[in-house]
Design a protein around this motif. Structure first.
Motif, mmCIF file in Angstrom:
data_model
loop_
_atom_site.group_PDB
_atom_site.id
_atom_site.type_symbol
_atom_site.label_atom_id
_atom_site.label_comp_id
_atom_site.label_asym_id
_atom_site.label_seq_id
_atom_site.Cartn_x
_atom_site.Cartn_y
_atom_site.Cartn_z
ATOM 1 N N GLU A 73 0.977 -1.177 -0.028
ATOM 2 C CA GLU A 73 -0.045 0.081 0.214
ATOM 3 C C GLU A 73 0.765 1.179 -0.045
ATOM 4 O O GLU A 73 2.030 1.425 0.707
ATOM 5 C CB GLU A 73 -0.915 0.055 1.166
ATOM 6 N N ILE A 107 -3.023 -9.853 -0.044
ATOM 7 C CA ILE A 107 -3.421 -8.501 0.156
ATOM 8 C C ILE A 107 -3.760 -8.100 -1.374
ATOM 9 O O ILE A 107 -2.940 -8.061 -2.203
ATOM 10 C CB ILE A 107 -2.326 -7.806 0.940
ATOM 11 N N GLY A 108 -4.822 -7.285 -1.492
ATOM 12 C CA GLY A 108 -5.329 -6.709 -2.550
ATOM 13 C C GLY A 108 -6.145 -7.556 -3.408
ATOM 14 O O GLY A 108 -6.688 -7.082 -4.532
ATOM 15 N N LEU A 145 -8.482 -2.824 2.279
ATOM 16 C CA LEU A 145 -7.199 -3.286 2.597
ATOM 17 C C LEU A 145 -7.255 -3.150 4.279
ATOM 18 O O LEU A 145 -6.814 -4.320 4.998
ATOM 19 C CB LEU A 145 -6.077 -2.517 2.267
ATOM 20 N N TRP A 182 -10.188 1.497 -2.003
ATOM 21 C CA TRP A 182 -8.810 0.449 -1.855
ATOM 22 C C TRP A 182 -8.397 0.390 -0.346
ATOM 23 O O TRP A 182 -8.282 -0.552 0.248
ATOM 24 C CB TRP A 182 -7.780 0.917 -2.859
#
Length: 100
Positions: free
Chosen positions: A33, A81-82, A65, A61
């Motif tokens: 991030e 992640i993501g 997260l 976003w």
């Protein structure tokens, strides 16, 4: 946001685009991030690289997260992640989708 990193081929490119240190850019990649404080810069950088995004996309976003991290803390499950989060869209793709 880890999928956003796909628009760069190296951490050095992130360093140059954000005019930051290599160490900071590498930390962002490790964390998956770019800090929210850089959102205005992120929008400009993403556009300069031929993609479209907006503040709302980045807000979603960051929120998603945060939720993923909270879920991971509460479970033993391993989640990338993501995964499943909105990606920047190339301008050409956005225009063709709008035409349909």
């Amino acid at each position: 946001m880890s999928r956003y990193f796909g628009i760069w081929s190296s951490i050095g490119e992130i360093e140059q685009d954000y005019e930051t240190t290599y160490t900071a850019a590498a930390a962002w990649v490790r964390r998956g991030e770019i800090p929210k404080a850089y959102d205005p810069v992120t929008i400009e950088v993403v556009r300069a690289r031929g993609f479209e995004t907006c503040r709302d996309d980045l807000d979603r976003w960051h929120l998603n997260l945060k939720r993923q991290r909270l879920r991971l803390r509460g479970s033993d499950a391993s989640v990338q992640i993501g995964q499943g989060l909105p990606l920047p869209v190339r301008k050409i793709e956005a225009q063709s989708e709008a035409a349909e």
